[in-house]
Design an enzyme around this catalytic site. Structure first.
Site, PDB file in Angstrom:
ATOM      1  N   MET A  25       0.832  -1.207   0.000  1.00  0.00           N
ATOM      2  CA  MET A  25       0.000   0.000   0.000  1.00  0.00           C
ATOM      3  C   MET A  25       0.865   1.255   0.000  1.00  0.00           C
ATOM      4  SD  MET A  25      -2.996   1.265   2.664  1.00  0.00           S
ATOM      5  CE  MET A  25      -4.131  -0.069   2.313  1.00  0.00           C
ATOM      6  N   GLY A  26       1.968   1.221   0.755  1.00  0.00           N
ATOM      7  CA  GLY A  26       2.882   2.353   0.759  1.00  0.00           C
ATOM      8  C   GLY A  26       3.473   2.598  -0.612  1.00  0.00           C
ATOM      9  N   TRP A  80       2.165   1.736  -3.384  1.00  0.00           N
ATOM     10  CA  TRP A  80       1.098   2.192  -4.272  1.00  0.00           C
ATOM     11  C   TRP A  80       0.959   3.716  -4.227  1.00  0.00           C
ATOM     12  CZ3 TRP A  80      -3.622   4.339  -2.333  1.00  0.00           C
ATOM     13  CH2 TRP A  80      -4.499   4.752  -3.342  1.00  0.00           C
ATOM     14  N   HIS A  81       1.121   4.314  -3.062  1.00  0.00           N
ATOM     15  CA  HIS A  81       1.028   5.764  -2.964  1.00  0.00           C
ATOM     16  C   HIS A  81       2.157   6.446  -3.730  1.00  0.00           C
ATOM     17  CE1 HIS A  81      -1.742   5.053   0.518  1.00  0.00           C
ATOM     18  NE2 HIS A  81      -2.315   6.113  -0.002  1.00  0.00           N
ATOM     19  N   GLY A  82       3.307   5.807  -3.804  1.00  0.00           N
ATOM     20  CA  GLY A  82       4.436   6.395  -4.539  1.00  0.00           C
ATOM     21  C   GLY A  82       5.744   5.760  -4.116  1.00  0.00           C
TER      22      GLY A  82
END
Length: 399
Positions: A325-326, A328-330
């Site tokens: 998820m981290g 995915w944010h960038g």
């Protein structure tokens, strides 16, 4: 050609009200005009991706063709066979455009990918979940034209909430009875009104009036300061009210169209622990990661006996899931660290809940301990949001 970011301009809401009126009248008369919904979807897509964003519009068209054909091919294949390698290949192919978009800024010094567009993440989540549900056998029938409608449902296209294929189809094919629809209209008006309060009053207060001043003071201090603490709390409030406000607009607009798009936020800062927080914050994203990454990794690890203990399996998977998820944010250290910290927090949270259950007679439980639990959770979340904001990175670069 005019271009509007969804829900960012008063003119957008005026156009939206006019466009929704025939849909409201039709549903009150127990009719759903699918042809009209398709027309206004195209119209709002042009408003969003036209003008200066035309390059994004071309990228969106290419992406939609690619994903619809890919999912269509896989679902057609799945009717007769179920080879794991084909399934994995289809999932990888579905996420490749998103991976390219996320990696390009890290590789090319901040330059954005030419195939990127507003909302590519949320469309990718819809495509991947459709492939996975087809693989599981719960999605029996696939219609490419409906799938396209599902992907480009304009109220939620830019930032969610993330709906599910079968849930959306049930609403899309169904006309709610009059009483039910009147309730949806009432909730829709309430959500849109609250969206204005959240996004244009509270998010403006925290994000425009307070945050820049505190950030400037924190930078001037050249180190830890009370201003930095202020940045942490104010940014957290801004992030919540801005995104929750947008989500309320999207959900409210969906209700006017007779589509019960899932809510995205449920008083997350009242959470007593980090697991409860993720059941309240950006809920459709959290549940998507839970259902399509966490649970499948747990099943894979247990099936292949990668770890001896179920607790170890769960703990490792928490960290993998939140790290993804981290990313995915960038692809930056602060996004990845944000994800890892939340993964570790989920591990600690499960350990504490097991420990508390085992020693419940020795550990007090009262109003004070509940307030303390909320206080600890809130402050942990705000600290990780400070990391997430990238402001600490800005301070490091300023030295």
């Amino acid at each position: 050609m005019l271009s509007f970011t969804p829900y960012e301009n008063p003119t957008y809401f005026g156009i939206l009200a006019i466009a929704l009126l025939p849909i409201v009248i039709g549903l009150l008369c127990k009719k759903r005009f699918h042809w009209y919904e398709t027309i206004i979807s195209i119209f709002f897509l042009v408003l969003t991706f036209g003008g200066p964003k035309l390059t994004q519009g071309y990228a969106l068209i290419a992406y939609l063709i690619y994903e619809v054909v890919l999912v269509w091919l896989y679902t057609s294949y799945r009717k007769h066979k179920n080879q794991t390698s084909i399934f994995v290949g289809a999932v990888i192919l579905a996420i490749i455009p998103l991976v390219i978009v996320k990696l390009t800024p890290a590789i090319q010094n901040g330059q954005q990918s030419l195939i990127g567009f507003l909302g590519i993440s949320y469309l990718t989540f819809k495509a991947v979940q459709t492939i996975m549900e087809s693989r599981d056998g719960v999605l029996k029938a696939f219609n490419p034209w409906f799938f396209l409608q599902f992907l480009v449902f304009f109220p939620t296209i830019s930032s969610g909430p993330i709906d599910r294929y079968r849930r959306f189809k049930k609403d899309y094919d169904h006309v709610p009875d009059t009483d039910k629809y009147l309730q949806l209209l009432q909730k829709g008006v309430h959500n849109i009104f609250m969206g204005f309060v959240y996004k244009y009053m509270l998010a403006y207060l925290f994000g425009t009036l307070l945050l820049p001043k505190l950030q400037q003071q924190a930078l001037s201090a050249h180190g830890l300061s009370w201003s930095l603490v202020g940045v942490m709390y104010v940014y957290s409030m801004y992030l919540f009210f801005d995104f929750a406000g947008y989500s309320l607009f999207a959900v409210g607009t969906s209700y006017f169209m007779g589509i019960e798009t899932p809510i995205n936020f449920n008083a997350p800062f009242k959470s007593h622990n980090i697991k409860e927080f993720w059941n309240r914050w950006h809920m459709t994203l959290s549940f998507w990661f839970r259902d399509y990454i966490y649970m499948r990794l747990v099943f894979f690890f247990m099936k292949h006996k990668v770890f001896k203990s179920p607790k170890t399996t769960a703990n490792i998977t928490y960290i993998i899931n939140m790290t993804i998820m981290g990313f995915w944010h960038g692809v930056t250290w602060y996004y990845v660290t944000y994800g890892i910290l939340h993964g570790i927090a989920l591990v600690v949270n499960d350990w504490w809940l097991r420990y508390k259950k085992k020693h419940q007679k020795q550990i007090p439980h009262n109003k004070f301990t509940e307030i303390f639990a909320v206080f600890v959770t809130f402050n942990f979340v705000c600290f990780t949001f400070l990391l997430f904001s990238g402001f600490l990175n800005t301070m490091l670069l300023a030295k």
